[in-house]
Every structure is written in structure tokens, then in C-alpha cells.
Design a protein around this motif. Structure first.
Motif, PDB file in Angstrom:
ATOM      1  N   GLU A 188      10.071  -3.355  -7.015  1.00  0.00           N
ATOM      2  CA  GLU A 188      10.416  -4.588  -7.745  1.00  0.00           C
ATOM      3  C   GLU A 188      10.503  -5.783  -6.804  1.00  0.00           C
ATOM      4  O   GLU A 188      10.054  -6.880  -7.123  1.00  0.00           O
ATOM      5  CB  GLU A 188      11.722  -4.415  -8.515  1.00  0.00           C
ATOM      6  CG  GLU A 188      11.601  -3.491  -9.700  1.00  0.00           C
ATOM      7  CD  GLU A 188      10.565  -3.961 -10.713  1.00  0.00           C
ATOM      8  OE1 GLU A 188      10.501  -5.176 -11.004  1.00  0.00           O
ATOM      9  OE2 GLU A 188       9.821  -3.102 -11.217  1.00  0.00           O
ATOM     10  N   GLU A 189      11.082  -5.543  -5.627  1.00  0.00           N
ATOM     11  CA  GLU A 189      11.181  -6.608  -4.625  1.00  0.00           C
ATOM     12  C   GLU A 189       9.780  -7.077  -4.201  1.00  0.00           C
ATOM     13  O   GLU A 189       9.525  -8.275  -4.089  1.00  0.00           O
ATOM     14  CB  GLU A 189      11.945  -6.098  -3.409  1.00  0.00           C
ATOM     15  CG  GLU A 189      12.033  -7.086  -2.265  1.00  0.00           C
ATOM     16  CD  GLU A 189      12.528  -6.432  -0.994  1.00  0.00           C
ATOM     17  OE1 GLU A 189      12.010  -6.796   0.080  1.00  0.00           O
ATOM     18  OE2 GLU A 189      13.421  -5.567  -1.063  1.00  0.00           O
ATOM     19  N   LEU A 190       8.886  -6.133  -3.990  1.00  0.00           N
ATOM     20  CA  LEU A 190       7.523  -6.481  -3.593  1.00  0.00           C
ATOM     21  C   LEU A 190       6.816  -7.279  -4.681  1.00  0.00           C
ATOM     22  O   LEU A 190       6.086  -8.228  -4.386  1.00  0.00           O
ATOM     23  CB  LEU A 190       6.715  -5.221  -3.265  1.00  0.00           C
ATOM     24  CG  LEU A 190       7.144  -4.471  -2.007  1.00  0.00           C
ATOM     25  CD1 LEU A 190       6.445  -3.113  -1.925  1.00  0.00           C
ATOM     26  CD2 LEU A 190       6.850  -5.301  -0.768  1.00  0.00           C
TER      27      LEU A 190
ATOM     28  N   THR B 225       0.840  -1.199   0.000  1.00  0.00           N
ATOM     29  CA  THR B 225       0.000   0.000   0.000  1.00  0.00           C
ATOM     30  C   THR B 225       0.874   1.249   0.000  1.00  0.00           C
ATOM     31  O   THR B 225       0.622   2.200  -0.746  1.00  0.00           O
ATOM     32  CB  THR B 225      -0.924   0.010   1.238  1.00  0.00           C
ATOM     33  OG1 THR B 225      -1.760  -1.146   1.199  1.00  0.00           O
ATOM     34  CG2 THR B 225      -1.776   1.261   1.295  1.00  0.00           C
ATOM     35  N   LEU B 226       1.886   1.253   0.829  1.00  0.00           N
ATOM     36  CA  LEU B 226       2.715   2.437   1.008  1.00  0.00           C
ATOM     37  C   LEU B 226       3.641   2.714  -0.169  1.00  0.00           C
ATOM     38  O   LEU B 226       3.762   3.863  -0.603  1.00  0.00           O
ATOM     39  CB  LEU B 226       3.548   2.307   2.287  1.00  0.00           C
ATOM     40  CG  LEU B 226       4.503   3.462   2.558  1.00  0.00           C
ATOM     41  CD1 LEU B 226       3.731   4.749   2.827  1.00  0.00           C
ATOM     42  CD2 LEU B 226       5.415   3.135   3.704  1.00  0.00           C
ATOM     43  N   CYS B 227       4.296   1.721  -0.667  1.00  0.00           N
ATOM     44  CA  CYS B 227       5.298   1.928  -1.717  1.00  0.00           C
ATOM     45  C   CYS B 227       4.712   2.673  -2.922  1.00  0.00           C
ATOM     46  O   CYS B 227       5.292   3.669  -3.358  1.00  0.00           O
ATOM     47  CB  CYS B 227       5.922   0.596  -2.121  1.00  0.00           C
ATOM     48  SG  CYS B 227       7.327   0.782  -3.237  1.00  0.00           S
ATOM     49  N   PRO B 228       3.576   2.259  -3.472  1.00  0.00           N
ATOM     50  CA  PRO B 228       3.012   3.015  -4.600  1.00  0.00           C
ATOM     51  C   PRO B 228       2.625   4.454  -4.219  1.00  0.00           C
ATOM     52  O   PRO B 228       2.758   5.366  -5.036  1.00  0.00           O
ATOM     53  CB  PRO B 228       1.768   2.221  -5.005  1.00  0.00           C
ATOM     54  CG  PRO B 228       1.944   0.873  -4.418  1.00  0.00           C
ATOM     55  CD  PRO B 228       2.823   1.049  -3.216  1.00  0.00           C
ATOM     56  N   GLN B 229       2.187   4.650  -2.988  1.00  0.00           N
ATOM     57  CA  GLN B 229       1.861   6.007  -2.549  1.00  0.00           C
ATOM     58  C   GLN B 229       3.104   6.894  -2.586  1.00  0.00           C
ATOM     59  O   GLN B 229       3.052   8.041  -3.036  1.00  0.00           O
ATOM     60  CB  GLN B 229       1.274   5.995  -1.139  1.00  0.00           C
ATOM     61  CG  GLN B 229      -0.111   5.426  -1.049  1.00  0.00           C
ATOM     62  CD  GLN B 229      -0.618   5.371   0.388  1.00  0.00           C
ATOM     63  OE1 GLN B 229       0.088   5.679   1.333  1.00  0.00           O
ATOM     64  NE2 GLN B 229      -1.865   4.952   0.543  1.00  0.00           N
ATOM     65  N   LEU B 230       4.214   6.354  -2.111  1.00  0.00           N
ATOM     66  CA  LEU B 230       5.452   7.129  -2.115  1.00  0.00           C
ATOM     67  C   LEU B 230       5.971   7.342  -3.536  1.00  0.00           C
ATOM     68  O   LEU B 230       6.523   8.399  -3.851  1.00  0.00           O
ATOM     69  CB  LEU B 230       6.504   6.457  -1.237  1.00  0.00           C
ATOM     70  CG  LEU B 230       6.170   6.420   0.251  1.00  0.00           C
ATOM     71  CD1 LEU B 230       7.237   5.656   1.021  1.00  0.00           C
ATOM     72  CD2 LEU B 230       5.990   7.819   0.817  1.00  0.00           C
TER      73      LEU B 230
ATOM     74  N   GLU C  66      13.889   7.961  -4.808  1.00  0.00           N
ATOM     75  CA  GLU C  66      13.307   7.363  -6.010  1.00  0.00           C
ATOM     76  C   GLU C  66      13.901   5.997  -6.361  1.00  0.00           C
ATOM     77  O   GLU C  66      13.166   5.026  -6.556  1.00  0.00           O
ATOM     78  CB  GLU C  66      13.444   8.303  -7.204  1.00  0.00           C
ATOM     79  CG  GLU C  66      12.801   7.737  -8.445  1.00  0.00           C
ATOM     80  CD  GLU C  66      12.809   8.696  -9.614  1.00  0.00           C
ATOM     81  OE1 GLU C  66      12.142   8.378 -10.607  1.00  0.00           O
ATOM     82  OE2 GLU C  66      13.479   9.748  -9.546  1.00  0.00           O
ATOM     83  N   ASP C  67      15.207   5.903  -6.451  1.00  0.00           N
ATOM     84  CA  ASP C  67      15.824   4.629  -6.838  1.00  0.00           C
ATOM     85  C   ASP C  67      15.516   3.532  -5.822  1.00  0.00           C
ATOM     86  O   ASP C  67      15.191   2.400  -6.201  1.00  0.00           O
ATOM     87  CB  ASP C  67      17.338   4.777  -6.989  1.00  0.00           C
ATOM     88  CG  ASP C  67      17.721   5.634  -8.185  1.00  0.00           C
ATOM     89  OD1 ASP C  67      16.889   5.803  -9.113  1.00  0.00           O
ATOM     90  OD2 ASP C  67      18.853   6.154  -8.183  1.00  0.00           O
ATOM     91  N   GLN C  68      15.616   3.857  -4.545  1.00  0.00           N
ATOM     92  CA  GLN C  68      15.354   2.863  -3.509  1.00  0.00           C
ATOM     93  C   GLN C  68      13.882   2.432  -3.529  1.00  0.00           C
ATOM     94  O   GLN C  68      13.576   1.255  -3.336  1.00  0.00           O
ATOM     95  CB  GLN C  68      15.727   3.410  -2.122  1.00  0.00           C
ATOM     96  CG  GLN C  68      17.218   3.530  -1.907  1.00  0.00           C
ATOM     97  CD  GLN C  68      17.839   4.716  -2.618  1.00  0.00           C
ATOM     98  OE1 GLN C  68      17.159   5.642  -3.042  1.00  0.00           O
ATOM     99  NE2 GLN C  68      19.149   4.687  -2.772  1.00  0.00           N
ATOM    100  N   LEU C  69      12.984   3.369  -3.757  1.00  0.00           N
ATOM    101  CA  LEU C  69      11.558   3.026  -3.829  1.00  0.00           C
ATOM    102  C   LEU C  69      11.275   2.138  -5.027  1.00  0.00           C
ATOM    103  O   LEU C  69      10.492   1.191  -4.928  1.00  0.00           O
ATOM    104  CB  LEU C  69      10.699   4.288  -3.883  1.00  0.00           C
ATOM    105  CG  LEU C  69      10.660   5.127  -2.612  1.00  0.00           C
ATOM    106  CD1 LEU C  69       9.946   6.447  -2.867  1.00  0.00           C
ATOM    107  CD2 LEU C  69       9.987   4.364  -1.473  1.00  0.00           C
ATOM    108  N   ARG C  70      11.905   2.427  -6.144  1.00  0.00           N
ATOM    109  CA  ARG C  70      11.705   1.579  -7.335  1.00  0.00           C
ATOM    110  C   ARG C  70      12.259   0.170  -7.096  1.00  0.00           C
ATOM    111  O   ARG C  70      11.639  -0.824  -7.477  1.00  0.00           O
ATOM    112  CB  ARG C  70      12.338   2.222  -8.556  1.00  0.00           C
ATOM    113  CG  ARG C  70      11.603   3.486  -8.949  1.00  0.00           C
ATOM    114  CD  ARG C  70      11.919   3.961 -10.346  1.00  0.00           C
ATOM    115  NE  ARG C  70      11.298   5.239 -10.595  1.00  0.00           N
ATOM    116  CZ  ARG C  70      10.004   5.437 -10.793  1.00  0.00           C
ATOM    117  NH1 ARG C  70       9.189   4.417 -10.781  1.00  0.00           N
ATOM    118  NH2 ARG C  70       9.520   6.649 -11.032  1.00  0.00           N
TER     119      ARG C  70
END
Length: 81
Positions: free
Chosen positions: A76-78, A50-55, A68-72
Motif C-alpha cells: 500500500e505504501e508503494l 518488483t520484490l514486494c509482489p513476488q513476496l 503477510e500483514d507487513q508486506l500488504r
């Protein structure tokens, strides 16, 4: 206030938020995951998913650009879980 009109975040949402904002420091992020075992469970996965796409939406609007890079990578990990 009752639950009426208020939405509750998934279990582990606060832990996932803390994790997200520590992604720039891998050792700290690992400690957060260790400290909050909910992140390794199904409920925690729901919070992360839920959180990752929001960020990432915030990134798309110009916020949190340093993450940005860490969130992307996290996204991918998720997807691979």
C-alpha cells in the motif's frame, strides 16, 4: 558468464530483500532503509516494486505467512508513492 541468458535484478534489489525480511522489526527495517539510501531513490523504488509482489505471491502459496500483514502494508505504501 555473459549477460546473455541471465537477467539482472533492479538496482537495490538485495537491499529491498533485506528490508522486506526485517519488516517484523520496525527499528531494524528503519536502520536498513537508512543504511541503503538506494531505497529512497527511483532505482530502489523499482526494486521494491518488483520484490514486494513476488513476496506476496509466496504468501498466496503459503510461504512467508508471518510477513503477510507487513508486506500488504508495504504494498500500500508503494502504491501511494
Amino acid at each position: 558468464m555473459t549477460g546473455r541468458g541471465r537477467r539482472r535484478a533492479p538496482e537495490g534489489f538485495d537491499s529491498a530483500t533485506l528490508y522486506a525480511y526485517t519488516l517484523l522489526q520496525k527499528n531494524v527495517a528503519a536502520r536498513v532503509r537508512d543504511a541503503f539510501p538506494v531505497l529512497g531513490r527511483t532505482a530502489g523504488f523499482a526494486a521494491e516494486a518488483t520484490l514486494c509482489p513476488q513476496l506476496l505471491q509466496k504468501v498466496a502459496r503459503g510461504g512467508n505467512l508471518t510477513l503477510e500483514d507487513q508486506l500488504r502494508n508495504w504494498s500500500e505504501e508503494l502504491r501511494s508513492r
